[in-house]
Design a protein around this motif. Sequence first.
Motif, short mmCIF file in Angstrom:
data_model
loop_
_atom_site.label_atom_id
_atom_site.label_comp_id
_atom_site.label_asym_id
_atom_site.label_seq_id
_atom_site.Cartn_x
_atom_site.Cartn_y
_atom_site.Cartn_z
N VAL A 63 45.46 -8.20 15.48
CA VAL A 63 46.60 -7.37 15.19
C VAL A 63 46.36 -5.99 15.61
N PRO A 64 46.45 -5.69 17.01
CA PRO A 64 46.64 -4.32 17.44
C PRO A 64 47.25 -3.38 16.82
N ILE A 65 48.59 -3.76 16.10
CA ILE A 65 49.17 -2.94 15.41
C ILE A 65 48.48 -2.27 14.26
N ALA A 66 47.36 -2.53 13.74
CA ALA A 66 46.41 -2.02 12.95
C ALA A 66 45.77 -0.62 13.20
N ASP A 67 45.94 -0.09 14.60
CA ASP A 67 45.75 1.09 14.93
C ASP A 67 46.90 1.82 14.40
N HIS A 68 48.02 1.58 14.09
CA HIS A 68 49.29 2.29 13.77
C HIS A 68 49.47 2.43 12.25
N THR A 69 48.62 1.39 11.45
CA THR A 69 48.61 1.51 10.07
C THR A 69 47.50 1.93 9.09
N GLU A 70 47.71 2.56 7.91
CA GLU A 70 46.61 3.13 6.98
C GLU A 70 46.93 2.00 5.86
N ILE A 71 45.88 1.42 5.45
CA ILE A 71 46.19 0.41 4.15
C ILE A 71 45.18 0.98 3.22
N ARG A 72 45.58 0.86 1.77
CA ARG A 72 44.93 1.20 0.68
C ARG A 72 44.98 -0.14 -0.23
N ALA A 73 44.11 -0.94 -0.08
CA ALA A 73 44.35 -2.05 -0.82
C ALA A 73 44.40 -1.96 -2.47
N LEU A 74 45.12 -2.77 -3.18
CA LEU A 74 45.12 -2.80 -4.66
C LEU A 74 44.75 -3.99 -5.17
N GLY A 75 44.04 -3.99 -6.54
CA GLY A 75 43.56 -5.22 -7.00
C GLY A 75 42.32 -5.92 -6.29
N SER A 76 42.04 -7.17 -6.81
CA SER A 76 41.02 -7.89 -6.29
C SER A 76 41.27 -8.85 -5.10
N SER A 77 42.52 -8.94 -4.83
CA SER A 77 42.96 -9.92 -3.62
C SER A 77 42.81 -9.18 -2.48
N ARG A 78 42.31 -9.91 -1.45
CA ARG A 78 41.89 -9.36 0.13
C ARG A 78 42.47 -10.69 0.88
N PRO A 79 43.16 -10.18 2.13
CA PRO A 79 43.32 -11.23 3.05
C PRO A 79 42.05 -11.97 3.51
N LEU A 80 42.10 -13.43 3.62
CA LEU A 80 40.90 -14.15 4.21
C LEU A 80 39.46 -14.03 3.13
N ALA A 81 40.09 -13.93 2.18
CA ALA A 81 38.81 -13.74 1.13
C ALA A 81 38.78 -15.13 0.01
N GLY A 82 39.68 -16.00 0.27
CA GLY A 82 39.41 -17.09 -0.26
C GLY A 82 39.94 -17.02 -1.86
N GLY A 83 40.62 -16.27 -2.03
CA GLY A 83 40.92 -15.97 -3.63
C GLY A 83 41.57 -17.08 -4.38
N PRO A 84 42.23 -16.86 -5.64
CA PRO A 84 42.59 -18.00 -6.35
C PRO A 84 44.47 -17.70 -6.21
N GLU A 85 44.91 -16.95 -5.75
CA GLU A 85 46.22 -16.48 -5.74
C GLU A 85 47.03 -16.22 -4.52
N PRO A 86 48.06 -16.65 -3.92
CA PRO A 86 48.47 -16.08 -2.73
C PRO A 86 49.16 -14.81 -2.95
N ARG A 87 48.63 -13.74 -3.23
CA ARG A 87 49.30 -12.36 -3.64
C ARG A 87 48.47 -11.32 -2.95
N LEU A 88 49.27 -10.30 -2.43
CA LEU A 88 48.59 -9.02 -1.91
C LEU A 88 49.41 -7.91 -2.19
N SER A 89 48.61 -6.93 -2.51
CA SER A 89 49.16 -5.56 -2.94
C SER A 89 48.49 -4.53 -2.35
#
Length: 259
Positions: free
Chosen positions: A137-163
């Motif tokens: 996702v080259p658009i990442a060069d235009h975004t600044e992200i500060r993740a909240l909570g324990s869930s992360r993309p492609l981390a194999g977590g228990p719930e389909p939720r992102l913040s």
Amino acid sequence: MDVAATTNLVTGAGAAVAAALVIDPSWRSFTHVQGGLVVGHLLAAAADLAGAVPRSVTAHLLAGVEPGVETAVDAVADRAGTTGSVRATMAQDGRVLAVAQVLTLARPASPVTEAVPPPPGPRVRDGVPFELPRELVPIADHTEIRALGSSRPLAGGPEPRLSAWVRIDGALAPLVQLGVLLDALPPSLFAVRTTPAAMPTVELTAHLAGPAPETGAWVRIDQVTTWADADVAVDDAELRAVDGSPVARVRQTRRLLSR
């Protein structure tokens, strides 16, 4: 993003506005232009035509938009007045790739009343810096992200939720930026996966609370997959400003091309 031309702005029922633009490849997500950027341009075209603030949009993303190719954005007013309805389209080589119906309201923004005011949320400084994979996702060069909570993309977590807190760099007009924010996070199903999969947005509906945030403003996004079957997944998201005020509520349908 290079805006090549803007022409034929007229007001009134049945009036039309047309623009031509070329979108830089850096705004690509996977193989095509990020769907939120497409929606943002459709919102902006509708607002330009109506001379009023968009309050809701329903967009169908029919096919991928190629970056670096001249792209036509057109808007036609189905209804003008205090409450307006505008149909906006994006096309390349005469082929319509996206269409949106935008509801506008020609009144100044008023304070939002929430039935159940939320408790104070996390601050921007509470977020953990997180980077999307630029090779996908080259658009990442235009975004600044500060993740909240324990869930992360492609981390194999228990719930389909992102913040996350998200802000967009790139000097976009506020409504175009808002479109990017509506679709800024990966599919929430990524939170329970460990490998990426193609899940393009094919439909997006958003209800907007007043004017769009200023360019470069932080916006908190809380997104969850409400249900999925073998073909589609539905993500619901809430967007809030730094002061906790609502920005938008979004529901989008993602096509599951591979699982």
